[in-house]
Structure formats: structure tokens, C-alpha cells
Design a protein around this motif. Structure first.
Motif, PDB file in Angstrom:
ATOM      1  N   SER A  45       7.476   5.441  48.917  1.00 14.43           N
ATOM      2  CA  SER A  45       7.644   5.197  50.350  1.00 14.43           C
ATOM      3  C   SER A  45       8.037   6.471  51.105  1.00 14.43           C
ATOM      4  O   SER A  45       7.805   6.570  52.310  1.00 14.43           O
ATOM      5  CB  SER A  45       8.676   4.096  50.591  1.00 14.43           C
ATOM      6  OG  SER A  45       9.962   4.534  50.235  1.00 14.43           O
ATOM      7  N   ALA A  46       8.615   7.451  50.399  1.00 16.30           N
ATOM      8  CA  ALA A  46       8.967   8.708  51.060  1.00 16.30           C
ATOM      9  C   ALA A  46       7.705   9.386  51.595  1.00 16.30           C
ATOM     10  O   ALA A  46       7.695   9.927  52.702  1.00 16.30           O
ATOM     11  CB  ALA A  46       9.696   9.626  50.090  1.00 16.30           C
TER      12      ALA A  46
ATOM     13  N   ILE B 239       1.899   9.478  63.035  1.00 13.71           N
ATOM     14  CA  ILE B 239       0.655   8.884  63.526  1.00 13.71           C
ATOM     15  C   ILE B 239       0.698   8.587  65.022  1.00 13.71           C
ATOM     16  O   ILE B 239      -0.290   8.798  65.747  1.00 13.71           O
ATOM     17  CB  ILE B 239       0.276   7.617  62.705  1.00 13.71           C
ATOM     18  CG1 ILE B 239      -1.126   7.149  63.062  1.00 13.71           C
ATOM     19  CG2 ILE B 239       1.294   6.505  62.863  1.00 13.71           C
ATOM     20  CD1 ILE B 239      -2.212   8.130  62.729  1.00 13.71           C
ATOM     21  N   GLU B 240       1.839   8.113  65.507  1.00  8.11           N
ATOM     22  CA  GLU B 240       1.894   7.735  66.913  1.00  8.11           C
ATOM     23  C   GLU B 240       1.752   8.962  67.821  1.00  8.11           C
ATOM     24  O   GLU B 240       0.950   8.962  68.761  1.00  8.11           O
ATOM     25  CB  GLU B 240       3.204   7.002  67.206  1.00  8.11           C
ATOM     26  CG  GLU B 240       3.138   6.190  68.480  1.00  8.11           C
ATOM     27  CD  GLU B 240       4.311   5.231  68.606  1.00  8.11           C
ATOM     28  OE1 GLU B 240       4.068   4.020  68.654  1.00  8.11           O
ATOM     29  OE2 GLU B 240       5.468   5.687  68.648  1.00  8.11           O
TER      30      GLU B 240
ATOM     31  N   PHE C 166      -1.053  -0.459  55.217  1.00 11.79           N
ATOM     32  CA  PHE C 166      -1.541   0.775  55.838  1.00 11.79           C
ATOM     33  C   PHE C 166      -3.016   0.694  56.231  1.00 11.79           C
ATOM     34  O   PHE C 166      -3.453   1.384  57.144  1.00 11.79           O
ATOM     35  CB  PHE C 166      -1.335   1.968  54.891  1.00 11.79           C
ATOM     36  CG  PHE C 166      -0.016   2.659  55.076  1.00 11.79           C
ATOM     37  CD1 PHE C 166       1.173   1.971  54.919  1.00 11.79           C
ATOM     38  CD2 PHE C 166       0.045   4.005  55.411  1.00 11.79           C
ATOM     39  CE1 PHE C 166       2.393   2.597  55.090  1.00 11.79           C
ATOM     40  CE2 PHE C 166       1.262   4.641  55.594  1.00 11.79           C
ATOM     41  CZ  PHE C 166       2.436   3.939  55.427  1.00 11.79           C
TER      42      PHE C 166
ATOM     43  N   ILE D 181      -3.642   0.143  59.839  1.00 12.36           N
ATOM     44  CA  ILE D 181      -3.197   1.173  60.782  1.00 12.36           C
ATOM     45  C   ILE D 181      -4.013   2.460  60.624  1.00 12.36           C
ATOM     46  O   ILE D 181      -4.356   3.106  61.615  1.00 12.36           O
ATOM     47  CB  ILE D 181      -1.700   1.526  60.546  1.00 12.36           C
ATOM     48  CG1 ILE D 181      -0.840   0.261  60.524  1.00 12.36           C
ATOM     49  CG2 ILE D 181      -1.201   2.542  61.577  1.00 12.36           C
ATOM     50  CD1 ILE D 181      -0.571  -0.360  61.856  1.00 12.36           C
ATOM     51  N   PHE D 182      -4.291   2.812  59.380  1.00 14.96           N
ATOM     52  CA  PHE D 182      -4.936   4.096  59.097  1.00 14.96           C
ATOM     53  C   PHE D 182      -6.369   3.879  58.619  1.00 14.96           C
ATOM     54  O   PHE D 182      -6.652   2.925  57.889  1.00 14.96           O
ATOM     55  CB  PHE D 182      -4.169   4.857  58.005  1.00 14.96           C
ATOM     56  CG  PHE D 182      -2.829   5.352  58.444  1.00 14.96           C
ATOM     57  CD1 PHE D 182      -2.663   6.630  58.953  1.00 14.96           C
ATOM     58  CD2 PHE D 182      -1.716   4.520  58.361  1.00 14.96           C
ATOM     59  CE1 PHE D 182      -1.419   7.072  59.369  1.00 14.96           C
ATOM     60  CE2 PHE D 182      -0.468   4.952  58.767  1.00 14.96           C
ATOM     61  CZ  PHE D 182      -0.317   6.248  59.279  1.00 14.96           C
TER      62      PHE D 182
ATOM     63  N   MET E 241       3.629   7.655  58.535  1.00 19.95           N
ATOM     64  CA  MET E 241       4.108   6.809  59.627  1.00 19.95           C
ATOM     65  C   MET E 241       4.781   7.610  60.736  1.00 19.95           C
ATOM     66  O   MET E 241       4.662   7.280  61.912  1.00 19.95           O
ATOM     67  CB  MET E 241       5.115   5.782  59.086  1.00 19.95           C
ATOM     68  CG  MET E 241       4.484   4.727  58.223  1.00 19.95           C
ATOM     69  SD  MET E 241       5.748   3.763  57.360  1.00 19.95           S
ATOM     70  CE  MET E 241       6.714   3.137  58.727  1.00 19.95           C
TER      71      MET E 241
ATOM     72  N   LEU F  13       1.857  -2.281  51.831  1.00 15.58           N
ATOM     73  CA  LEU F  13       2.591  -2.188  53.097  1.00 15.58           C
ATOM     74  C   LEU F  13       1.688  -2.352  54.317  1.00 15.58           C
ATOM     75  O   LEU F  13       2.150  -2.269  55.451  1.00 15.58           O
ATOM     76  CB  LEU F  13       3.330  -0.853  53.163  1.00 15.58           C
ATOM     77  CG  LEU F  13       4.457  -0.706  52.125  1.00 15.58           C
ATOM     78  CD1 LEU F  13       5.024   0.699  52.136  1.00 15.58           C
ATOM     79  CD2 LEU F  13       5.567  -1.721  52.371  1.00 15.58           C
TER      80      LEU F  13
ATOM     81  N   GLY G  24       6.164   7.267  54.429  1.00 19.87           N
ATOM     82  CA  GLY G  24       6.928   7.456  55.652  1.00 19.87           C
ATOM     83  C   GLY G  24       6.472   8.681  56.439  1.00 19.87           C
ATOM     84  O   GLY G  24       6.590   8.703  57.670  1.00 19.87           O
TER      85      GLY G  24
END
Lengths: 144, 117
Positions: free
Chosen positions: B59-60, B69-70, B97, B100-101, B66, B95, B63
């Protein structure tokens, strides 16, 4: 005690550079326990996440502290516990936000716990902040 | 204890390509974060992350995707992911992704995808 129960323990300084060592340890135990390969991958990631949480949050990157990983298996199940004496927290209080919400808030907190819950068959906690915190994770051993 | 990780950056036309190799965990993720930060700071906001040689991500590392991206999208760019091996792709998908991606098969496809936009 179950007839064929085996116990293994790894105790390492609380530093992210030891995550590779921790992953090697749990994958080795997973192979000894005859977990399926994809379950070993899940175990590896779940334990990495649990230990990274301890190193970063419970101990705040204090390498004088130690992380303990204890694995016990019998023919049916493998149980791994990650034990620390740091600033424990109540994992049930972590907000379950959606991925878009986390991105918008520039927050990645809770991702590790979410992964752990998805990857393992059962997850439970015992925590006494500053004294002893234990995260218990269970994986059933599938018979081929 | 070996913790094999390598990162390379290159430029293909106006697309920045960051190639990850080995293991991205809480120990190595800061190097990945620095690479994306440098690209963004330099105004290179069309980014492809090539994961063909990535064996593991926690998750590191997720992250890092994440956290940028915005901002990148607000500035008219994007971060596209390519070449995920099944084991690593599964971690992304747990998760969500994939919602989103954009995940492409390989680097040429990902770069072309930017140029077609």
C-alpha cells in the motif's frame, strides 16, 4: 496443542529495511505449511502491511524498538501474529472511505488494513497501547 | 537482506516514463514518490509507470499513485499504468485502482494512448 502444530518467531528492529526479511520469513513458513502459492502471496502482503503499520505508526520509525512476527500452523490453518509495544490504535475506528474519497483527501490511511482484511480469512486485534498490541491473521490451508 | 528495487526515468516525446523494478514497499516507495514529484515539478504531467518488471507492491507504493493523481489530472495530465504482472495487478484491483487509473498492456500502448488523447 494440536498434534502437528509448528511455531516460528522472528524478532527484528523496527525499520522498513527489515520488511524484506519479514516477507522472506512468512513466505518460507507459508511454504512449510503447504499453503497454495497464491495464498502465500496474500500472506506475504498482509504481514508486510501489518509490520509497516507498526514500524511507521506504532513505533514512529524508532529502530531501537522491535517487531515480533509469530507464526503457528497445523494441517488446517496458519496463524500469524504481529506484536508490538508501541502506540497502538483501534483499527475498528479507521474510517472505511472509498478510494476516490481517500484520493481527494490526500489520505492513504487505512489502505493497509483494508488489504489485510481482503487477503486473510480472519483478522482480530488485542491492543493495550504502550504495553502490548497484537494483530492476529489467519489463513486456512486449502487441500489440493 | 536484499530488497531489490530499481527505478529508471526516461522521456518519450512529451511523456515521462517511470520504470519500476523489483519490490515497492514502505522502504522503497519514497524513491518512487521522489521520481513522480520531480516529473510533476518539472511540468511533465503525462506520466506512464511501467510495471513490467515490478514483482511486488504494497500500500505504500499504491499510496504514491493516489497522492499525485488528482493534482496531475487537474493540470491536464494523467498517470497511466502499464505492464502489470497478474500477481501485482491483483493487489491494485483489491483496492479498486482499475476504476481510477488506466491500466494498459505495455509501454508503447500507454504512450500511444497519451498521444491519441
Amino acid at each position: 496443542m494440536a498434534a502437528f502444530e509448528r511455531k516460528f518467531t522472528l524478532q527484528v528492529p523496527s525499520s522498513t529495511e527489515n520488511l524484506a526479511l519479514i516477507r522472506d520469513f512468512v513466505t518460507s513458513v507459508g511454504r512449510h505449511a503447504k499453503l497454495a502459492e497464491d495464498d502465500i502471496n496474500k500472506l506475504e502482503l498482509a504481514v508486510d502491511e501489518a509490520c509497516a503499520n507498526v514500524i511507521e505508526h506504532a513505533y514512529g520509525h524508532d529502530a531501537t524498538k522491535e517487531v515480533i512476527v509469530r507464526a503457528i500452523y497445523d494441517p488446517d490453518v496458519l496463524r500469524v501474529s504481529v506484536i508490538d509495544e508501541g502506540h497502538g490504535f483501534d483499527p475498528t475506528q479507521v474510517k472505511q472511505e472509498t478510494l476516490p474519497q481517500l484520493i481527494h483527501e490526500h489520505a492513504s490511511g487505512g489502505l493497509g488494513l483494508r488489504l489485510i482484511k481482503s487477503l486473510m480469512d480472519d483478522v482480530s486485534y488485542e491492543f493495550t497501547p504502550g504495553q502490548k498490541n497484537e494483530l492476529h491473521m489467519t489463513k486456512k490451508i486449502r487441500k489440493e | 537482506m536484499p530488497n531489490p528495487f530499481a527505478l529508471n526515468t526516461s522521456q518519450q516525446d512529451d511523456v515521462s516514463v517511470i520504470t519500476l523494478e523489483g519490490f515497492v514497499d514502505a522502504h522503497t516507495a519514497p524513491q518512487f514518490e521522489n521520481a513522480i514529484q520531480q516529473a510533476v515539478d518539472a511540468g511533465r504531467i503525462r506520466i506512464v509507470v511501467n510495471c513490467e518488471k515490478l514483482n511486488y507492491i504494497s500500500s505504500a507504493g499504491l499510496g504514491v499513485f493516489m497522492s499525485f493523481i488528482e493534482e496531475v489530472r487537474e493540470r491536464g495530465g494523467d498517470i497511466k499504468i502499464c505492464g502489470l504482472v497478474p500477481k501485482v495487478k491483483h493487489t491494485f484491483e483489491i483496492l479498486g485502482f482499475q476504476d481510477i487509473f488506466e491500466m494498459l498492456d505495455d509501454q508503447p500502448t500507454a504512450v500511444r494512448n497519451f498521444q491519441a488523447a
